[in-house]
Write a protein that holds these residues in place. Structure first.
Motif, PDB file in Angstrom:
ATOM      1  N   THR A  14      56.754 123.457 -48.315  1.00 57.38           N
ATOM      2  CA  THR A  14      56.240 123.892 -47.005  1.00 57.38           C
ATOM      3  C   THR A  14      56.453 122.750 -46.019  1.00 57.38           C
ATOM      4  O   THR A  14      56.518 121.575 -46.410  1.00 57.38           O
ATOM      5  CB  THR A  14      54.725 124.197 -47.020  1.00 57.38           C
ATOM      6  N   ASP A  16      54.694 122.131 -42.134  1.00 52.32           N
ATOM      7  CA  ASP A  16      53.920 122.624 -40.995  1.00 52.32           C
ATOM      8  C   ASP A  16      53.747 121.493 -39.987  1.00 52.32           C
ATOM      9  O   ASP A  16      53.645 120.319 -40.368  1.00 52.32           O
ATOM     10  CB  ASP A  16      52.535 123.109 -41.482  1.00 52.32           C
ATOM     11  N   HIS A 193      52.777 129.898 -39.396  1.00 50.40           N
ATOM     12  CA  HIS A 193      52.549 128.630 -40.109  1.00 50.40           C
ATOM     13  C   HIS A 193      52.526 128.916 -41.610  1.00 50.40           C
ATOM     14  O   HIS A 193      52.103 130.005 -42.023  1.00 50.40           O
ATOM     15  CB  HIS A 193      51.207 128.006 -39.701  1.00 50.40           C
ATOM     16  N   THR A 196      49.388 126.784 -46.392  1.00 46.05           N
ATOM     17  CA  THR A 196      49.411 125.582 -47.238  1.00 46.05           C
ATOM     18  C   THR A 196      48.299 125.634 -48.277  1.00 46.05           C
ATOM     19  O   THR A 196      48.518 125.283 -49.438  1.00 46.05           O
ATOM     20  CB  THR A 196      49.288 124.307 -46.382  1.00 46.05           C
ATOM     21  N   VAL A 218      58.285 125.520 -40.640  1.00 46.18           N
ATOM     22  CA  VAL A 218      58.155 125.948 -39.235  1.00 46.18           C
ATOM     23  C   VAL A 218      59.383 125.602 -38.389  1.00 46.18           C
ATOM     24  O   VAL A 218      59.584 126.208 -37.337  1.00 46.18           O
ATOM     25  CB  VAL A 218      56.903 125.361 -38.517  1.00 46.18           C
TER      26      VAL A 218
END
Ligand code: ATP
Length: 292
Positions: A14, A16, A193, A196, A218
């Motif tokens: 991920t 963000d 987003h 997480t 993102v």
């Protein structure tokens, strides 16, 4: 005597961006994963003062601007050890300017080696502090494995390792400027987003399906149209059976997650017909024994 360390590449499960800070940097929240695609970093102390870097790619800097040389300089400043003459050799395997932290990982390998040689008692926190002064991905690259990286990327929390899987990485032949991409980001305008905390739960549960479901970066939301190849590689990977596909870091490398080796190998072969840089990889667990 030659000391060597592998310098593993990282992928972002991920990425963000939470806010823009008053100092101009961004606060990030990222789940990072190291993979078994690694540069080979060798350090040899020598009589002559100074640091000489050689690399098997002619366009990489050989002077003090190489991240490996910066890391060495920072190590001697932080540790109080008097600077030694060093030869640093790098065999590059990680694609350069791909979003895979290749340079940061070389710097991290140099720091691990220099601690081994000159300051084995140096605490992990101090080594990471030296790394953070070189680059915000360097502290993560020192420890590797699966980790949550926050603030500029230097505040780390170790996470349970991703369950066994295969990763196909493909880098299109373009490069994306990281500052240019950050400049595109207006945090309040980001449409989506990553989940997480769901990702952290899925890692805790060792739920590969749940992990794949939450892979998200993102930067894809603000990627200029001229990088459309990133999206076509993503859809190729998904069409070839990936459980998830995403760009890593500021790109342009894209990876897909596969449960089975066979489908991953077939996907890698299919993409190789179109793209010069395609790698079939495994996740790697935290590799510095000090951080286990
Ligand atoms: P990140 O994922 O941390 O943003 P990246 O994978 O996009 O990094 P790198 O491959 O680390 O990018 O290289 C970025 C720049 O750093 C290149 O312009 C390269 O010339 C320079 N550089 C300096 N030292 C190194 C090194 N040891 N390896 C690779 N690049 C280096």
């Amino acid at each position: 005597m030659v000391y060597t360390e592998p310098a593993y590449a990282k992928l972002n499960l991920t990425l963000d961006i939470l806010s823009k800070r008053p100092d101009g940097y961004h606060d990030l929240r990222m789940v990072m994963q190291s993979i078994d695609l690694a540069d080979e970093v060798a350090v040899s102390p020598r009589e002559e003062a100074g640091c000489r870097v050689t690399a098997d790619l002619p366009y990489l800097p050989r002077d003090g601007s190489n991240i490996a040389a910066k890391a060495a300089a920072r190590f001697f400043e932080t540790s109080g050890v008097s600077p030694a003459g060093l030869d640093i050799g790098i065999r590059k395997r990680i694609p350069v300017c791909a979003g895979m932290a290749g340079g940061s990982s070389d710097g991290a390998a140099v720091l691990r080696i220099l601690r081994r040689i000159y300051a084995p008692e140096m605490p992990d926190g101090k080594l990471e502090e030296a790394g953070a002064a070189v680059g915000s991905d360097v502290p993560y690259c020192i420890r590797g494995g699966t980790a949550l990286a926050e603030d500029r990327g230097e505040r780390l929390t170790p996470l349970p390792p991703i369950p066994p899987c295969w990763l196909v990485v493909c880098k299109p032949p373009c490069s994306i400027s990281t500052p240019e991409l950050f400049a595109q980001v207006q945090v309040k305008k980001l449409r989506c987003h990553p989940d997480t905390s769901g990702m952290l739960d899925a890692l805790k549960q060792q739920d590969l399906e749940g992990i794949a479901h939450r892979v998200y970066n993102v930067f894809e939301d603000v990627l200029p149209r001229r990088y459309a190849e990133v999206f076509s590689i993503k859809s190729d990977l998904l069409g070839l059976g990936a459980m998830a596909a995403s760009m890593t870091g500021s790109g342009p490398a894209v990876f897909g997650i596969f449960r089975e080796q066979e489908s991953a190998a077939q996907a890698a072969e299919a993409l190789s017909a179109q793209y010069p840089v395609v790698r079939l990889c495994h996740p790697v667990q935290a590799f510095s024994e000090n951080f286990l």
